[in-house]
Design a protein around this motif. Sequence first.
Motif, PDB file in Angstrom:
ATOM      1  N   LEU A  64     -41.529  34.266  25.258  1.00 35.88           N
ATOM      2  CA  LEU A  64     -41.498  35.517  26.004  1.00 35.88           C
ATOM      3  C   LEU A  64     -40.063  35.798  26.435  1.00 35.88           C
ATOM      4  O   LEU A  64     -39.273  34.875  26.656  1.00 35.88           O
ATOM      5  N   SER A  65     -39.727  37.058  26.576  1.00 38.42           N
ATOM      6  CA  SER A  65     -38.347  37.419  26.905  1.00 38.42           C
ATOM      7  C   SER A  65     -37.898  36.841  28.251  1.00 38.42           C
ATOM      8  O   SER A  65     -36.768  36.383  28.386  1.00 38.42           O
ATOM      9  N   LYS A  66     -38.785  36.819  29.235  1.00 39.12           N
ATOM     10  CA  LYS A  66     -38.412  36.256  30.538  1.00 39.12           C
ATOM     11  C   LYS A  66     -38.175  34.749  30.413  1.00 39.12           C
ATOM     12  O   LYS A  66     -37.246  34.207  31.027  1.00 39.12           O
ATOM     13  N   GLU A  67     -38.994  34.074  29.616  1.00 36.41           N
ATOM     14  CA  GLU A  67     -38.781  32.642  29.384  1.00 36.41           C
ATOM     15  C   GLU A  67     -37.425  32.400  28.721  1.00 36.41           C
ATOM     16  O   GLU A  67     -36.709  31.465  29.066  1.00 36.41           O
ATOM     17  N   ALA A  68     -37.071  33.259  27.772  1.00 39.22           N
ATOM     18  CA  ALA A  68     -35.774  33.132  27.088  1.00 39.22           C
ATOM     19  C   ALA A  68     -34.632  33.346  28.071  1.00 39.22           C
ATOM     20  O   ALA A  68     -33.634  32.610  28.049  1.00 39.22           O
ATOM     21  N   ALA A  69     -34.769  34.332  28.942  1.00 40.99           N
ATOM     22  CA  ALA A  69     -33.732  34.604  29.939  1.00 40.99           C
ATOM     23  C   ALA A  69     -33.553  33.400  30.864  1.00 40.99           C
ATOM     24  O   ALA A  69     -32.424  32.970  31.132  1.00 40.99           O
ATOM     25  N   GLU A  70     -34.653  32.835  31.329  1.00 41.16           N
ATOM     26  CA  GLU A  70     -34.587  31.659  32.205  1.00 41.16           C
ATOM     27  C   GLU A  70     -33.972  30.462  31.471  1.00 41.16           C
ATOM     28  O   GLU A  70     -33.127  29.747  32.029  1.00 41.16           O
ATOM     29  N   ARG A  71     -34.382  30.247  30.232  1.00 36.03           N
ATOM     30  CA  ARG A  71     -33.861  29.128  29.436  1.00 36.03           C
ATOM     31  C   ARG A  71     -32.365  29.281  29.182  1.00 36.03           C
ATOM     32  O   ARG A  71     -31.584  28.359  29.399  1.00 36.03           O
TER      33      ARG A  71
END
Length: 148
Positions: A64-71
Amino acid sequence: MNKFLTKISTIIKSLSGTSKKKLYADCIIRNEKNQILLLQRSYQDDFEPGKWCLPGGKIEVNELSKEAAERELEEETGLKEISLSFVSKKDRSDSTTEYFEGFCYSSTFQILDNGEHFRSQWVDDYKEYDLLLDLKETLSTLPLTIID
């Protein structure tokens, strides 16, 4: 005729695979002084060397895009457990970037990958920096809670 249709189908499938847009997630992180965190790209990098950018990067398959941003934020700065909120997305001819905004209570951290970035800066006015691609224009049009 059957071989011809098979060949056409193969060509169409190969072309559709190459036309997929790249997906990115970037983080607009601010501190208690309402400054924005920028990272300066390594001068040895093949892509936009020396330019300033936001923490962020590619969205992986099934992520998910939010997961990518956090990672990406954690991989690049070590900052984690920052609550990110979706701001907007920008479509380009070859890519789509989703932007997330968050607040950092600690202004100290370290760049974790010196091959990609070599410096960070909390900035009052991002317009004074040599930002990569169309980031300056993009930041000026996003509905941010950051006060310019």
